[in-house]
Design a protein around this motif. Structure first.
Motif, PDB file in Angstrom:
ATOM      1  N   TRP A  33       0.616  -1.285  -0.419  1.00 27.16           N
ATOM      2  CA  TRP A  33      -0.163  -0.129  -0.381  1.00 27.16           C
ATOM      3  C   TRP A  33       0.723   1.360   0.173  1.00 27.16           C
ATOM      4  O   TRP A  33       2.259   1.044   0.492  1.00 27.16           O
ATOM      5  N   TRP A  84      -2.510   9.509   4.851  1.00 20.86           N
ATOM      6  CA  TRP A  84      -2.809   8.141   5.553  1.00 20.86           C
ATOM      7  C   TRP A  84      -1.930   8.427   6.766  1.00 20.86           C
ATOM      8  O   TRP A  84      -0.291   8.807   6.095  1.00 20.86           O
ATOM      9  N   TYR A 104     -12.435  -1.419  10.021  1.00 21.76           N
ATOM     10  CA  TYR A 104     -13.258   0.363   9.966  1.00 21.76           C
ATOM     11  C   TYR A 104     -13.380   0.491  11.238  1.00 21.76           C
ATOM     12  O   TYR A 104     -14.447   0.014  12.430  1.00 21.76           O
ATOM     13  N   LEU A 143     -15.811   6.960   4.367  1.00 19.14           N
ATOM     14  CA  LEU A 143     -14.967   6.348   4.181  1.00 19.14           C
ATOM     15  C   LEU A 143     -15.388   5.610   2.991  1.00 19.14           C
ATOM     16  O   LEU A 143     -16.295   4.917   2.637  1.00 19.14           O
ATOM     17  N   SER A 144     -14.680   5.713   2.048  1.00 22.24           N
ATOM     18  CA  SER A 144     -15.385   4.684   0.898  1.00 22.24           C
ATOM     19  C   SER A 144     -13.530   3.933  -0.081  1.00 22.24           C
ATOM     20  O   SER A 144     -12.769   3.920   0.311  1.00 22.24           O
ATOM     21  N   VAL A 145     -13.648   3.057  -0.706  1.00 23.68           N
ATOM     22  CA  VAL A 145     -13.369   1.835  -1.449  1.00 23.68           C
ATOM     23  C   VAL A 145     -13.423   2.534  -2.477  1.00 23.68           C
ATOM     24  O   VAL A 145     -14.530   2.303  -3.830  1.00 23.68           O
ATOM     25  N   THR A 199     -16.449   4.186  -6.958  1.00 23.54           N
ATOM     26  CA  THR A 199     -16.839   3.967  -5.850  1.00 23.54           C
ATOM     27  C   THR A 199     -17.636   2.647  -5.359  1.00 23.54           C
ATOM     28  O   THR A 199     -18.084   2.004  -6.243  1.00 23.54           O
ATOM     29  N   THR A 216     -18.915   2.343   0.611  1.00 24.90           N
ATOM     30  CA  THR A 216     -18.627   3.960   0.592  1.00 24.90           C
ATOM     31  C   THR A 216     -19.556   3.639   2.548  1.00 24.90           C
ATOM     32  O   THR A 216     -20.416   3.490   2.679  1.00 24.90           O
ATOM     33  N   PHE A 251      -8.211   3.307  -0.901  1.00 26.75           N
ATOM     34  CA  PHE A 251      -9.458   3.504   0.429  1.00 26.75           C
ATOM     35  C   PHE A 251      -9.207   4.773   0.657  1.00 26.75           C
ATOM     36  O   PHE A 251      -7.848   6.297   0.901  1.00 26.75           O
ATOM     37  N   GLY A 259     -10.523   8.625   2.664  1.00 23.35           N
ATOM     38  CA  GLY A 259     -10.964   8.993   4.259  1.00 23.35           C
ATOM     39  C   GLY A 259     -10.872  10.751   3.244  1.00 23.35           C
ATOM     40  O   GLY A 259     -10.046  11.133   3.099  1.00 23.35           O
ATOM     41  N   ILE A 272      -8.335   2.059   9.696  1.00 29.84           N
ATOM     42  CA  ILE A 272      -8.117   0.782   8.629  1.00 29.84           C
ATOM     43  C   ILE A 272      -7.290   0.329   9.375  1.00 29.84           C
ATOM     44  O   ILE A 272      -6.940   0.643   9.800  1.00 29.84           O
ATOM     45  N   VAL A 277      -6.112  -5.794   6.631  1.00 32.16           N
ATOM     46  CA  VAL A 277      -6.265  -5.526   5.133  1.00 32.16           C
ATOM     47  C   VAL A 277      -6.168  -7.144   4.472  1.00 32.16           C
ATOM     48  O   VAL A 277      -5.694  -7.421   4.434  1.00 32.16           O
TER      49      VAL A 277
END
Length: 276
Positions: A69, A79, A136, A146-148, A154, A157, A185, A187, A199, A202
């Motif tokens: 990541w 982050w 999360y 917060l979304s992926v 997207t 969320t 991810f 934010g 988070i 994972v």
């Protein structure tokens, strides 16, 4: 010989000769400057696209974020890897969901509303249907979102305060089987500093399997030293007391009840004669 004209006039001297006309200057066109050759800018070398990588689980225990990541350039902030509580009160987790470290967005000043932070993966080599599982934490009175995203779209969320506990998230990546998508991810800050989303843990699993469970805490390894035998106690020097005999109960004589007389028996044989 040349012909000469003899002038005889009334005056005393010969006439003045006619003036010679001044020649006009020849106007030549001003030469145009030679244009300089146009220099084309040298194109910047194109960065090679990152190679697709196999999926990898990460609990953010290593400072290089599992060499998987990374914080994307071009967003508003990054982050942050953290252990223990966040620096702001009444927001953020108190500890990691798994082991010691987690990732979170610090929404204190100079962050502003709707500032975003993006944590992305490399292109994924999805050779089979997969699911993405993660923990999360979204606790705070001014929590943002917060979304992926998958390739910028997207797919999951959450918004607002979700309570002071870690929760489970899941994204089905089956539609991207055989492709090389990038997962991220995202934010986003709310309207104040009380919006630290986080988070942890994972994981990628085949789509046919269920949700993964936390790894059990390993038991301590048994000691290789032999178990010592118990130390024998020294014999007591005091005499062992003789147990007091328990008195036995006297036997109770049976009770005899006389019955009625029985019938007379048959006569016996005659006795011997008496003396003379």
């Amino acid at each position: 010989s040349p012909n000469l004209l003899l002038y005889v006039g009334l005056g005393t001297g010969p006439p003045a000769p006619a003036p010679v006309p001044t020649p006009r200057p020849i106007t030549r066109p001003t030469p145009q400057p030679t244009p300089r050759p146009t220099t084309q800018p040298t194109p910047r070398p194109t960065s090679p696209l990152p190679r697709p990588q196999p999926v990898k689980d990460c609990s953010f225990e290593s400072s290089n974020l599992c060499a998987f990541w990374y914080n994307v350039r071009g967003d508003k902030f990054d982050w942050t890897r953290k252990t223990g509580r966040t620096s702001s009160s009444s927001t953020g987790p108190g500890s990691a969901a798994d082991q010691s470290f987690y990732m979170y967005i610090e929404t204190s000043s100079p962050r502003r509303m709707n500032d975003n932070a993006i944590l992305a993966s490399p292109p994924l080599a999805l050779t089979q249907p997969m699911k993405l599982f993660f923990k999360y934490h979204m606790y705070g009175s001014s929590m943002g979102s917060l979304s992926v995203t998958v390739d910028g779209t997207t797919v999951w969320t959450k918004r607002g305060n979700q309570g002071n506990s870690w929760k489970d998230g899941m994204v089905d990546l089956s539609p991207f089987t055989g492709k090389t998508p990038t997962v991220a991810f995202v934010g986003k800050r709310g309207n104040s500093y009380r919006g630290d989303a986080a988070i942890d843990l994972v994981q990628f699993r085949p789509a046919s399997s269920g949700a993964p469970s936390l790894a059990p805490t390993p038991l301590p390894a048994p000691s290789s030293a032999p178990t010592p035998f118990p130390t024998p106690m020294p014999p007591s020097l005091e005499p062992t007391p003789v147990p007091t005999p328990t008195p036995s109960a006297s036997p109770v004589p049976p009770v005899v009840v006389p019955g009625p007389p029985g019938p007379a028996g048959p006569a016996g044989p005659p006795g011997p004669p008496g003396p003379p």
